[in-house]
Write a protein that holds these residues in place. Structure first.
Motif, short mmCIF file in Angstrom:
data_model
loop_
_atom_site.label_atom_id
_atom_site.label_comp_id
_atom_site.label_asym_id
_atom_site.label_seq_id
_atom_site.Cartn_x
_atom_site.Cartn_y
_atom_site.Cartn_z
N THR A 191 38.27 45.49 59.79
CA THR A 191 37.70 44.34 58.81
C THR A 191 36.32 44.02 58.90
OG1 THR A 191 38.59 42.63 60.49
CG2 THR A 191 40.10 43.37 59.00
N GLY A 192 35.81 43.47 57.61
CA GLY A 192 34.44 43.25 57.79
C GLY A 192 33.61 44.24 56.91
N LYS A 193 32.51 44.06 56.72
CA LYS A 193 31.65 44.95 55.67
C LYS A 193 31.41 46.24 56.29
CE LYS A 193 29.27 41.46 53.25
NZ LYS A 193 27.84 40.94 53.06
N ALA A 194 31.65 47.38 55.58
CA ALA A 194 31.24 48.86 56.07
C ALA A 194 30.98 49.66 54.87
CB ALA A 194 32.56 49.24 56.91
N GLY A 227 35.90 51.97 53.52
CA GLY A 227 37.26 51.37 53.83
C GLY A 227 38.26 52.45 53.68
N ASP A 243 37.37 50.60 42.06
CA ASP A 243 36.71 51.43 42.79
C ASP A 243 36.83 52.90 42.70
OD1 ASP A 243 35.13 51.74 45.17
OD2 ASP A 243 36.46 51.48 46.64
N HIS A 268 34.99 52.13 49.21
CA HIS A 268 33.86 51.46 49.73
C HIS A 268 34.54 50.26 50.65
CE1 HIS A 268 32.22 53.27 46.09
NE2 HIS A 268 30.88 53.46 46.84
N GLY A 275 33.71 47.07 51.60
CA GLY A 275 33.47 45.49 51.11
C GLY A 275 34.78 44.81 51.35
N PRO A 276 34.98 43.74 52.10
CA PRO A 276 36.07 43.11 51.95
C PRO A 276 36.67 42.72 50.57
CG PRO A 276 34.59 42.24 53.59
CD PRO A 276 33.85 43.15 52.46
#
Length: 457
Positions: free
Chosen positions: A15-18, A21, A61, A85, A87-88
Motif C-alpha cells: 500500500t502507498g504510492k508506488a 500497483g 487506468d 499505476h 497511486g492509492p
C-alpha cells in the motif's frame, strides 16, 4: 475447512504510492471476466496492454493484464493480475471497477491471507510454506530473508515429511506384529527397531535445533542494558547502534527512562534497551524510570550487566546482580541469561582476567568480542546455513513430538509385551509432526493462522 468458491480480489502490491500497483483476482472460472476486460483472447502467462474504463467509457487506468489458468497458478485457481499505476486512489478505482464488472461472478474483496489459504487448500503449498510467505514479507534482515526462502522452497517441509515417513515405516512393522502375534516374530530384532528409532531421534534433535535457531532469527531478542548509574550503559548503546541515540554525561541519573533501539548482530534482530541506573532515588521522575528498568529486566531474553572497572568496591554491583536474579525468579523468567561486562577498561589498571569480559564503550575496545558473546548467550550458532525460519507453533510441535518419541523409548527393551503402547507413542509423535505442514490442524487454527497474513497474500 469450508472452502468459499466465489472469486476474490485484492491489491497484491504494498500500500502507498508506488510506480506500479498490482491487483490480483482468483476464482474457479474467470473466463467471463477476461472477456469483459479485453477483446483479445488472453494468452496464458503473457502480458497484454489494456485500457480499463469506467461505466461512462472514461479511462481509469492503463496497464498490463496477465492470465494464469488453473491449475497452473499460485492458488491453483484461475488468476488474473492487473499491473497498473501505483497511486492509492487509482488502485481503489480499479478495484471498484473490477468488482463491478465481476458482480455476476460474485467477485468480492479477499480476506487477509485468503490467496495463500486457497493455495494451501488446493495443495499448491503446505502450511509451513504458506507461513514462509508471510515471514519473507516481514523479514528485517538478510539472514531472515534467506531462511524464509529456504522454507518457502520446501526445505523445512521436506525435513518434516522425511521424519513422518520414517515414523510411518517404523509404525508399519509395529502394526504388522500386532496384527499377526501368532507368528511370534521377535519384532525388535528383525525389524531393527532400535536402529530406526535412533535415526528418527537424531533427525528430530537436529531439526529442533535448527528450528530454534530460526525462531531466534525470526522473532529476534530483547536485550537489556542494566547496572548502577554512570557505568556506561548509554555509551554502550551508542557504540552498538553506531550513532548517538542516548545522551551521555558524567552526571549520574542522566537516563531517566528506557531508550529502545533496533540493532542487528550477524543478522539477528535485537531490540536493545538502555535503562535508568539502578539505585535508590528520591527523585519522583527518576524513580519511575528505575521502576520501568526493573520491569524491562523481568521481560528480557538477555541482560548485559555493566560493571565499572575503575571502581574498587564492587559490593553495590554484587547486590544488584542478586536483585536481578531475584526479579527474574519472581517473574518466572527462566530463559533469561545475565552477561557481566566490565566497562571503562581504558581508564583502569585492573588486571584483565581471561574469564571476564572487558570493554571500553568509549573507545570501542572489546565491542566485537562482546557481540560474539551476546549471540552465543542467545543461543545462536554463527553461519548456520541450514537455519529454518521457524515459528513458535513449529517449535511447540517439534518439542511435543520429541516428548512422545522419548516416552516410547522404554518399550524398545520390553519386546512384544508392550507394542501397543509403543505404537501409540509413535502415532502421537507422527500427529505432532503433521501439525507443522497442516496435515492435522483443526480448521479454526488454520483460519487464525491465515488471518494474520497480508490481504493480498
Amino acid at each position: 475447512m469450508f472452502y468459499k468458491r466465489d472469486p476474490i480480489i485484492a491489491q497484491a502490491s504494498a500500500t502507498g504510492k508506488a510506480g506500479v500497483g498490482v491487483i490480483r483476482i482468483s476464482g474457479a472460472n474467470l473466463s467471463p471476466l477476461l472477456g469483459l476486460l479485453s477483446e483479445k483472447k488472453a494468452v496464458p502467462r503473457y502480458a497484454s496492454l489494456i485500457r480499463l474504463k469506467d461505466a461512462t467509457d472514461q479511462t481509469i487506468d492503463q496497464g498490463l493484464l496477465t492470465f494464469f489458468p488453473a491449475p497452473h497458478s499460485f492458488t491453483g485457481e484461475d488468476v488474473i493480475e492487473f499491473h497498473g499505476h501505483g497511486g492509492p486512489v487509482v488502485i481503489n478505482l480499479v478495484i471498484e471497477r473490477l468488482i463491478e464488472l465481476g458482480r455476476g461472478l460474485g467477485l468480492r474483496p479477499a480476506a487477509p491471507g485468503e490467496f495463500s489459504e486457497r493455495a494451501f487448500l488446493n495443495n499448491k503449498i503446505d502450511l509451513a510454506q504458506a507461513e514462509a510467505i508471510a515471514d519473507l514479507i516481514d523479514a528485517t534482515t538478510v539472514a531472515a530473508v534467506k531462511s524464509a526462502n529456504r522454507s518457502l522452497s520446501g526445505v523445512f517441509s521436506e525435513r518434516i515429511n522425511d521424519l513422518i515417513e520414517k515414523v510411518t515405516h517404523l509404525r508399519m512393522f509395529v502394526e504388522a506384529t500386532l496384527d499377526f502375534p501368532e507368528e511370534e516374530i521377535e519384532f525388535l530384532e528383525n525389524a531393527k527397531a532400535k536402529q530406526q528409532w535412533e535415526d528418527i531421534f537424531n533427525t528430530l534433535v537436529n531439526t529442533l535445533q535448527t528450528s530454534q535457531q530460526g525462531a531466534l532469527l525470526r522473532e529476534g531478542a530483547f536485550v537489556v542494558l542494566a547496572g548502577a548509574p554512570n557505568v556506561g550503559k548509554s555509551s554502550l548503546l551508542n557504540q552498538l547502534a553506531q550513532q548517538d541515540i542516548a545522551i551521555v554525561t558524567p552526571i549520574a541519573g542522566t537516563t531517566r527512562d528506557r531508550i529502545r533501539e533496533q540493532i542487528q548482530i550477524e543478522g539477528i534482530p535485537i531490540s536493545m534497551v538502555d535503562t535508568a541506573g539502578l539505585r535508590e532515588s528520591n527523585d519522583e521522575v527518576e524513580s519511575m524510570g528505575i521502576e520501568r528498568s526493573w520491569a524491562a529486566i523481568g521481560d528480557a531474553d538477555l541482560i548485559l550487566f555493566l560493571r565499572d572497572a575503575t571502581q574498587i568496591d564492587q559490593s553495590e554491583s554484587e547486590e544488584l546482580l542478586q536483585q536481578i536474579s531475584k526479579t527474574l525468579k519472581e517473574k518466572g523468567n527462566i530463559k533469561a541469561k545475565t552477561l557481566v561486562v566490565w566497562n571503562k577498561q581504558d581508564q583502569t589498571l585492573r588486571p584483565l582476567k581471561t574469564s571476564e569480559l572487558f570493554i571500553s564503550a568509549k573507545s570501542g575496545y572489546g565491542i566485537d568480542e562482546l557481540k560474539i558473546c551476546i549471540i552465543k548467550a542467545l543461543g545462536w550458532e554463527s553461519h548456520a546455513e541450514n537455519t529454518i525460519l521457524a515459528r513458535g507453533r513449529h517449535i511447540d510441535a517439534l518439542k511435543r513430538s520429541m516428548k512422545h518419541l522419548e516416552d516410547s523409548r522404554p518399550y524398545l527393551s520390553q519386546g512384544n509385551a508392550n507394542l501397543e503402547l509403543f505404537a501409540e507413542e509413535l502415532r502421537l509423535t507422527q500427529d505432532a509432526l503433521g501439525e507443522i505442514t497442516g496435515r492435522l490442524l483443526p480448521d479454526d487454527l488454520l483460519g487464525k493462522i491465515f488471518s494474520s497474513f497480508c490481504i493480498g497474500k
